[in-house]
Design a protein around this motif. Structure first.
Motif, PDB file in Angstrom:
ATOM      1  N   TYR A  11      11.320  -4.054  -4.683  1.00 12.80           N
ATOM      2  CA  TYR A  11      11.829  -3.390  -3.481  1.00 12.80           C
ATOM      3  C   TYR A  11      13.147  -2.693  -3.781  1.00 12.80           C
ATOM      4  O   TYR A  11      13.396  -1.588  -3.317  1.00 12.80           O
ATOM      5  CB  TYR A  11      11.985  -4.394  -2.338  1.00 12.80           C
TER       6      TYR A  11
ATOM      7  N   ARG B 100       5.027  -4.416   1.576  1.00 12.83           N
ATOM      8  CA  ARG B 100       5.264  -4.328   3.020  1.00 12.83           C
ATOM      9  C   ARG B 100       5.643  -2.897   3.361  1.00 12.83           C
ATOM     10  O   ARG B 100       6.424  -2.292   2.649  1.00 12.83           O
ATOM     11  CB  ARG B 100       6.438  -5.206   3.404  1.00 12.83           C
ATOM     12  N   GLY B 101       5.113  -2.402   4.458  1.00 17.29           N
ATOM     13  CA  GLY B 101       5.471  -1.047   4.897  1.00 17.29           C
ATOM     14  C   GLY B 101       5.065   0.007   3.887  1.00 17.29           C
ATOM     15  O   GLY B 101       5.840   0.900   3.561  1.00 17.29           O
ATOM     16  N   SER B 102       3.832  -0.098   3.384  1.00 14.62           N
ATOM     17  CA  SER B 102       3.429   0.823   2.318  1.00 14.62           C
ATOM     18  C   SER B 102       3.466   2.278   2.770  1.00 14.62           C
ATOM     19  O   SER B 102       3.813   3.168   1.996  1.00 14.62           O
ATOM     20  CB  SER B 102       2.046   0.452   1.803  1.00 14.62           C
TER      21      SER B 102
END
Lengths: 274, 301
Positions: A11, B100-102
């Motif tokens: 991320y 997450r949140g692709s």
């Protein structure tokens, strides 16, 4: 490796990629809001200044930016509508109508995608002069009224979403080909047609090379050509240039932010499957 | 023949006609006519001054500016395409993990692609300023002397390539991602059972499985990369004054930029058409070489 859990490191990396994607845009807005003299400071500017309105006003004073925006809007929307209409019709024919030579004609459509149109600009320019189209918007619009991408894209959409049975049923009921298209074919592919419309709008809005050649930059250019003339002069007025660039980017950014989900979905669908 | 028979038989042809008409007039005809123009002394304003055979071509082969532009074009093409496609491949592999949140990340990487090339070139031209550019500022932080990005061949090529990379990496990554998502998951599962490393799975399963997409992106970025125009044109501050030659010593003048100079600034349409036709041949050659190379690499696994 797929579906493996994504950790914080990943991320963090993606945030960095995202920052790199956005930074040039952010930076052009920053410079657009500054006085030119700050660019001589040691530290590059990262916080907005108070000169945005002044710089934007200067853009409109330097070139007729309204006219350029208006021209780009006319060009981009005409090209988008025409590609959607003609592309959907042709895609529908290639996917769902039976006619002799259909497959070989479609191969020709695919082959045309390999022809680099940019290289033919000299005869194309002469053609436009002969037609007396130099400096007119139709010189920019007509050559791209329909492209192979639109045909390819809408054919795929029709193959995936329009059932043969419905077409047959409509034909048995006595519908003409065009009525069948309008009542059965088109409604089924409306989402893909919308994605195509957005794509072609953005591509036409962003086009630079051909409008630069065939439009008079001092007369009625598109917004991209107007931008290039902002970069003129002996000393480079970055605030002016980037204020113009920011303005020219606004419409596509607005479309993209509003519809990014569909646009991304569109690209994901359109990719050549592995 | 009844009206409906006529309709079923001819309407399909009628609705595919616009595409072929537009392509014939504005795509094919100009391309072929370019070859014809290149065999003439042809002035853009005054028109045909007579057939000269291959004279433009022999002039071209003795023209150092042509060879320079060819070198720049190939150099810029390699510098921008190879790292770009590799980076796109890596980025796609990362986006292919369960994120997450692709949708958000995908939109983020595509964003640069919707910005016009003219706007990109203007921003990057500012980044690469010699005295107050942000790139030199950052280099200064790690103790590297300022680089004159417009003056030196390699520096200018790196700068121009970075614009291309910025604009296209995310786009290609999304194409790869789409293809990766249709790779059957059980292939990975059985490879995991065999104890294959992640790296090995990537090269032996993922890359070969998305080969058609890789070929597609190689061909399209070859065609695009060899036709660079706006990036080098606007990187030269002389552009708007209509005397951009791609650097003071043509150090980043590409073939399309050279064609533009010859045809639309000096009005030598015959010579410009010769440049265009040579570029066409180069595009075909490179596309074929790339195609066969990629095929071989991707099939080895």
């Amino acid at each position: 490796m797929t579906r493996m859990k994504a950790g914080p490191l990943l991320y963090g990396f993606l945030v960095a990629v995202l920052a790199a994607s956005i930074f040039p845009l952010y930076y052009s807005f920053i410079v657009a809001s500054k006085d030119n003299s700050v660019l001589g400071e040691k530290l590059p500017p990262l916080i907005p200044g108070g000169n945005l309105v002044e710089n934007v006003t200067r853009v409109f004073d330097t070139v007729d930016f309204w006219l350029a925006m208006q021209n780009s809007f006319i060009v981009a929307s005409t090209v988008a509508i025409s590609n959607v209409v003609l592309g959907t019709l042709a895609g529908f024919a290639f996917a769902r109508l039976r006619f002799k030579g259909r497959d070989s004609l479609f191969l020709v459509v695919l082959g045309t995608a390999m022809v680099p149109t940019q290289l033919g600009v000299i005869p194309l320019y002469m053609l436009m002069s002969d037609l007396d189209w130099y400096g007119t918007l139709q010189a920019v619009i007509v050559p791209v009224l329909i492209g192979s991408f639109a045909v390819f894209w809408m054919r795929q959409a029709c193959e995936e979403t329009v059932p043969y049975e419905l077409i047959e049923a409509a034909r048995v009921d006595g519908c003409s080909v065009l009525r069948t298209f309008w009542h059965v074919g088109f409604p089924a592919v409306r989402p893909q047609a919308a994605v195509l419309g957005m794509f072609t709008f953005m591509t036409a809005w962003n086009d630079f090379f051909w409008p630069l050649i065939v439009l008079d930059p001092n007369d009625s250019p598109t917004v991209q050509v107007a931008l290039s003339s902002l970069a003129s002069g002996y000393y480079t007025d970055y605030s002016l240039m980037l204020a113009g660039a920011s303005l020219a980017v606004l419409p596509v950014i607005a479309i993209f932010v509003l519809l990014s989900r569909q646009i991304v979905g569109g690209i994901m669908q359109g990719a050549v499957k592995g | 023949m009844g009206l409906s028979r006529w309709d079923a038989k001819y309407t399909p042809y009628l609705i595919i006609t616009p595409f072929f008409v537009v392509f014939a007039i504005f795509g094919l005809y100009p391309l072929l006519y370019t070859a014809w123009v290149s065999l003439h002394d042809w002035q853009l304003i005054d028109g045909d001054q007579g057939f000269v055979g291959l004279e433009n071509y022999s002039r071209l082969f003795g023209d150092p500016n042509f060879w320079n532009a060819l070198f720049n074009t190939l150099s810029l093409f390699v510098l921008s395409t190879v790292p770009q496609l590799l980076a796109a491949l890596g980025l796609a592999a990362l986006l292919d993990r369960g994120l997450r949140g692709s949708a958000f990340w995908r939109a983020g990487v595509l964003l640069p692609n919707v910005i016009s090339v003219a706007a990109v070139a203007l921003v990057f031209a500012q980044f690469y300023g010699r005295d107050f550019g942000i790139v030199n500022y950052l280099l200064g932080l790690v103790g590297i002397d300022p680089v004159d990005w417009r003056a030196e061949t390699w520096a200018s090529h790196l700068a121009v390539s970075s614009m291309v990379m910025w604009r296209w990496t995310g786009y290609n990554a999304l194409l790869y991602l789409a293809a990766m998502q249709s790779v059957p998951k059980d292939m990975y599962e059985s490879a995991t059972l065999d104890g294959a490393s992640r790296w090995r799975m990537f090269w032996s399963i993922t890359v070969p499985s998305i080969r058609p997409t890789i070929l597609f992106t190689v061909v399209t970025s070859t065609i695009g990369g060899l036709q660079l125009f706006a990036e080098p044109a606007l990187f030269d501050p002389g552009f708007a004054a209509n005397n951009s030659t791609g650097g003071s010593d043509r150090q980043f003048q590409t073939l399309v930029l050279y064609m533009y100079e010859k045809g639309f600034r000096l009005f030598d349409a015959g010579y410009a058409a010769t440049v265009a036709w040579m570029l066409f041949i180069v595009v075909l050659l490179v596309a074929v070489i790339n195609f066969s190379l990629t095929r071989r690499i991707a099939s080895k696994g």
